[in-house]
Write a protein that holds these residues in place. Structure first.
Motif, PDB file in Angstrom:
ATOM      1  N   GLU A  15       0.812  -1.220   0.000  1.00 55.64           N
ATOM      2  CA  GLU A  15       0.000   0.000   0.000  1.00 55.64           C
ATOM      3  C   GLU A  15       0.848   1.275   0.000  1.00 55.64           C
ATOM      4  OE1 GLU A  15      -2.573  -0.416   3.377  1.00 55.64           O
ATOM      5  OE2 GLU A  15      -3.867  -1.858   2.353  1.00 55.64           O
ATOM      6  N   THR A  16       2.176   1.160   0.132  1.00 59.39           N
ATOM      7  CA  THR A  16       3.029   2.355   0.123  1.00 59.39           C
ATOM      8  C   THR A  16       3.075   3.014  -1.245  1.00 59.39           C
ATOM      9  OG1 THR A  16       5.039   1.086  -0.341  1.00 59.39           O
ATOM     10  CG2 THR A  16       4.515   1.532   1.992  1.00 59.39           C
ATOM     11  N   ASN A  17       2.804   2.264  -2.302  1.00 62.29           N
ATOM     12  CA  ASN A  17       2.785   2.801  -3.674  1.00 62.29           C
ATOM     13  C   ASN A  17       4.056   3.578  -4.025  1.00 62.29           C
ATOM     14  OD1 ASN A  17       0.210   1.760  -4.247  1.00 62.29           O
ATOM     15  ND2 ASN A  17      -0.744   3.500  -3.221  1.00 62.29           N
ATOM     16  N   GLY A  18       5.207   2.997  -3.742  1.00 62.03           N
ATOM     17  CA  GLY A  18       6.474   3.619  -4.097  1.00 62.03           C
ATOM     18  C   GLY A  18       7.027   4.554  -3.041  1.00 62.03           C
ATOM     19  N   GLN A  19       6.312   4.721  -1.949  1.00 59.13           N
ATOM     20  CA  GLN A  19       6.787   5.574  -0.853  1.00 59.13           C
ATOM     21  C   GLN A  19       7.915   4.860  -0.101  1.00 59.13           C
ATOM     22  OE1 GLN A  19       3.594   6.375   1.797  1.00 59.13           O
ATOM     23  NE2 GLN A  19       4.630   8.045   2.832  1.00 59.13           N
ATOM     24  N   ILE A  20       8.864   5.614   0.432  1.00 60.07           N
ATOM     25  CA  ILE A  20      10.009   5.033   1.131  1.00 60.07           C
ATOM     26  C   ILE A  20       9.587   4.505   2.495  1.00 60.07           C
ATOM     27  CG2 ILE A  20      12.282   5.551   2.113  1.00 60.07           C
ATOM     28  CD1 ILE A  20      12.569   7.649  -0.128  1.00 60.07           C
ATOM     29  N   PHE A  21      10.106   3.318   2.845  1.00 55.57           N
ATOM     30  CA  PHE A  21       9.843   2.703   4.143  1.00 55.57           C
ATOM     31  C   PHE A  21      11.131   2.073   4.650  1.00 55.57           C
ATOM     32  CE2 PHE A  21       9.042  -0.533   1.008  1.00 55.57           C
ATOM     33  CZ  PHE A  21       9.621  -1.670   1.548  1.00 55.57           C
ATOM     34  N   SER A  22      11.125   1.675   5.900  1.00 57.92           N
ATOM     35  CA  SER A  22      12.298   1.059   6.509  1.00 57.92           C
ATOM     36  C   SER A  22      11.900  -0.277   7.105  1.00 57.92           C
ATOM     37  CB  SER A  22      12.852   1.981   7.590  1.00 57.92           C
ATOM     38  OG  SER A  22      13.943   1.385   8.220  1.00 57.92           O
ATOM     39  N   SER A  23      12.802  -1.248   7.036  1.00 57.42           N
ATOM     40  CA  SER A  23      12.528  -2.560   7.628  1.00 57.42           C
ATOM     41  C   SER A  23      13.813  -3.125   8.224  1.00 57.42           C
ATOM     42  CB  SER A  23      11.966  -3.523   6.578  1.00 57.42           C
ATOM     43  OG  SER A  23      12.925  -3.771   5.588  1.00 57.42           O
ATOM     44  N   THR A  24      13.637  -3.974   9.206  1.00 51.57           N
ATOM     45  CA  THR A  24      14.756  -4.674   9.829  1.00 51.57           C
ATOM     46  C   THR A  24      14.453  -6.156   9.763  1.00 51.57           C
ATOM     47  OG1 THR A  24      15.073  -2.827  11.340  1.00 51.57           O
ATOM     48  CG2 THR A  24      16.152  -4.890  11.920  1.00 51.57           C
ATOM     49  N   PHE A  25      15.422  -6.921   9.295  1.00 48.39           N
ATOM     50  CA  PHE A  25      15.226  -8.369   9.184  1.00 48.39           C
ATOM     51  C   PHE A  25      16.557  -9.073   9.352  1.00 48.39           C
ATOM     52  CE2 PHE A  25      15.906  -6.622   5.004  1.00 48.39           C
ATOM     53  CZ  PHE A  25      16.772  -7.515   4.391  1.00 48.39           C
ATOM     54  N   ILE A  26      16.509 -10.380   9.524  1.00 42.42           N
ATOM     55  CA  ILE A  26      17.709 -11.197   9.676  1.00 42.42           C
ATOM     56  C   ILE A  26      18.086 -11.741   8.304  1.00 42.42           C
ATOM     57  CG2 ILE A  26      18.734 -13.207  10.793  1.00 42.42           C
ATOM     58  CD1 ILE A  26      16.626 -12.788  13.038  1.00 42.42           C
ATOM     59  N   LYS A  27      19.316 -11.465   7.894  1.00 40.91           N
ATOM     60  CA  LYS A  27      19.800 -11.943   6.600  1.00 40.91           C
ATOM     61  C   LYS A  27      20.112 -13.435   6.669  1.00 40.91           C
ATOM     62  CE  LYS A  27      23.338  -9.529   5.515  1.00 40.91           C
ATOM     63  NZ  LYS A  27      24.419  -8.651   5.067  1.00 40.91           N
ATOM     64  N   THR A  31      23.004 -12.102  10.172  1.00 47.21           N
ATOM     65  CA  THR A  31      23.248 -10.732  10.603  1.00 47.21           C
ATOM     66  C   THR A  31      21.954  -9.938  10.406  1.00 47.21           C
ATOM     67  OG1 THR A  31      24.046 -10.066   8.420  1.00 47.21           O
ATOM     68  CG2 THR A  31      25.698 -10.791  10.016  1.00 47.21           C
ATOM     69  N   ILE A  32      21.821  -8.872  11.157  1.00 42.55           N
ATOM     70  CA  ILE A  32      20.610  -8.056  11.071  1.00 42.55           C
ATOM     71  C   ILE A  32      20.844  -6.915  10.087  1.00 42.55           C
ATOM     72  CG2 ILE A  32      19.096  -6.506  12.366  1.00 42.55           C
ATOM     73  CD1 ILE A  32      19.464  -8.316  14.762  1.00 42.55           C
ATOM     74  N   ARG A  33      19.906  -6.720   9.186  1.00 43.87           N
ATOM     75  CA  ARG A  33      19.996  -5.636   8.202  1.00 43.87           C
ATOM     76  C   ARG A  33      18.830  -4.680   8.404  1.00 43.87           C
ATOM     77  NH1 ARG A  33      20.709  -6.874   2.063  1.00 43.87           N
ATOM     78  NH2 ARG A  33      22.847  -6.343   2.553  1.00 43.87           N
ATOM     79  N   THR A  34      19.146  -3.390   8.409  1.00 45.41           N
ATOM     80  CA  THR A  34      18.126  -2.354   8.368  1.00 45.41           C
ATOM     81  C   THR A  34      18.156  -1.789   6.958  1.00 45.41           C
ATOM     82  OG1 THR A  34      18.392  -1.855  10.692  1.00 45.41           O
ATOM     83  CG2 THR A  34      17.340  -0.171   9.346  1.00 45.41           C
ATOM     84  N   LEU A  35      17.024  -1.811   6.329  1.00 46.98           N
ATOM     85  CA  LEU A  35      16.921  -1.481   4.916  1.00 46.98           C
ATOM     86  C   LEU A  35      15.957  -0.317   4.734  1.00 46.98           C
ATOM     87  CD1 LEU A  35      17.629  -2.631   2.027  1.00 46.98           C
ATOM     88  CD2 LEU A  35      15.544  -3.939   2.223  1.00 46.98           C
ATOM     89  N   THR A  36      16.401   0.717   4.060  1.00 45.56           N
ATOM     90  CA  THR A  36      15.522   1.816   3.657  1.00 45.56           C
ATOM     91  C   THR A  36      15.241   1.584   2.182  1.00 45.56           C
ATOM     92  OG1 THR A  36      16.545   3.273   5.261  1.00 45.56           O
ATOM     93  CG2 THR A  36      15.281   4.317   3.504  1.00 45.56           C
ATOM     94  N   ALA A  37      13.982   1.341   1.862  1.00 46.17           N
ATOM     95  CA  ALA A  37      13.673   0.878   0.515  1.00 46.17           C
ATOM     96  C   ALA A  37      12.353   1.445   0.015  1.00 46.17           C
ATOM     97  CB  ALA A  37      13.608  -0.646   0.514  1.00 46.17           C
ATOM     98  N   ARG A  38      12.050   1.094  -1.215  1.00 45.49           N
ATOM     99  CA  ARG A  38      10.765   1.449  -1.801  1.00 45.49           C
ATOM    100  C   ARG A  38      10.394   0.431  -2.874  1.00 45.49           C
ATOM    101  NH1 ARG A  38      11.535   5.227  -6.838  1.00 45.49           N
ATOM    102  NH2 ARG A  38       9.292   5.081  -6.838  1.00 45.49           N
ATOM    103  N   LEU A  39       9.125   0.383  -3.183  1.00 42.33           N
ATOM    104  CA  LEU A  39       8.628  -0.410  -4.303  1.00 42.33           C
ATOM    105  C   LEU A  39       8.481   0.523  -5.501  1.00 42.33           C
ATOM    106  CD1 LEU A  39       5.762  -2.454  -2.610  1.00 42.33           C
ATOM    107  CD2 LEU A  39       8.063  -3.206  -3.120  1.00 42.33           C
ATOM    108  N   GLY A  40       8.185  -0.035  -6.633  1.00 42.59           N
ATOM    109  CA  GLY A  40       7.854   0.799  -7.775  1.00 42.59           C
ATOM    110  C   GLY A  40       8.928   0.901  -8.840  1.00 42.59           C
ATOM    111  N   VAL A  63      12.758  -5.295  -3.471  1.00 45.71           N
ATOM    112  CA  VAL A  63      12.599  -3.860  -3.238  1.00 45.71           C
ATOM    113  C   VAL A  63      13.862  -3.146  -3.707  1.00 45.71           C
ATOM    114  CG1 VAL A  63      11.033  -4.144  -1.279  1.00 45.71           C
ATOM    115  CG2 VAL A  63      13.481  -3.988  -0.879  1.00 45.71           C
ATOM    116  N   TYR A  64      13.782  -1.837  -3.852  1.00 45.91           N
ATOM    117  CA  TYR A  64      14.935  -1.035  -4.250  1.00 45.91           C
ATOM    118  C   TYR A  64      15.514  -0.372  -3.011  1.00 45.91           C
ATOM    119  CZ  TYR A  64      17.811   2.178  -6.925  1.00 45.91           C
ATOM    120  OH  TYR A  64      18.871   2.862  -7.453  1.00 45.91           O
ATOM    121  N   ASP A  65      16.775  -0.677  -2.700  1.00 44.83           N
ATOM    122  CA  ASP A  65      17.477  -0.121  -1.541  1.00 44.83           C
ATOM    123  C   ASP A  65      17.900   1.311  -1.875  1.00 44.83           C
ATOM    124  OD1 ASP A  65      19.280   0.579   0.490  1.00 44.83           O
ATOM    125  OD2 ASP A  65      20.052  -1.457   0.659  1.00 44.83           O
ATOM    126  N   MET A  66      17.393   2.274  -1.114  1.00 42.75           N
ATOM    127  CA  MET A  66      17.654   3.680  -1.396  1.00 42.75           C
ATOM    128  C   MET A  66      19.076   4.115  -1.046  1.00 42.75           C
ATOM    129  SD  MET A  66      14.878   4.517  -2.771  1.00 42.75           S
ATOM    130  CE  MET A  66      15.050   6.281  -2.904  1.00 42.75           C
TER     131      MET A  66
END
Length: 92
Positions: A15-27, A31-40, A63-66
């Motif tokens: 639902e972000t429709n290309g808006q930038i968001f941040s996520s944290t996940f385990i690779k 290791t833990i990665r914090t990712l600032t990304a967007r769709l679109g 996703v595209y990593d900003m």
């Protein structure tokens, strides 16, 4: 911090429709990665070949990593947190 399921996280990201968001996940290497990304953004293969697997079948989302300016995969099986519009979500 709000708690949500992985299904709700998928829905919120779509639902972000290309808006930038941040996520944290385990690779994959634990290791833990914090990712600032967007769709679109659309990925174009340099070789012209399709991906050897379907990301959706492995509970992944491309996703595209900003920061790095490259495409990455978010693994919903190991997703820890999600931030959209300054709203923090914890994944259960």
């Amino acid at each position: 911090m709000n708690t949500i399921t992985t299904d709700k996280a998928k829905e919120l990201i779509r639902e972000t429709n290309g808006q930038i968001f941040s996520s944290t996940f385990i690779k994959k290497d634990n290791t833990i990665r914090t990712l600032t990304a967007r769709l679109g953004k659309k990925y174009k293969s340099k070789t012209g070949r399709n991906a050897p697997y379907k990301a959706k079948e492995y509970n992944l989302l491309p996703v595209y990593d900003m920061r790095i300016k490259a495409f990455r995969m978010i693994n919903f099986n190991t997703l820890l947190t999600l931030t959209i519009n300054k709203t923090n979500y914890k994944i259960i």
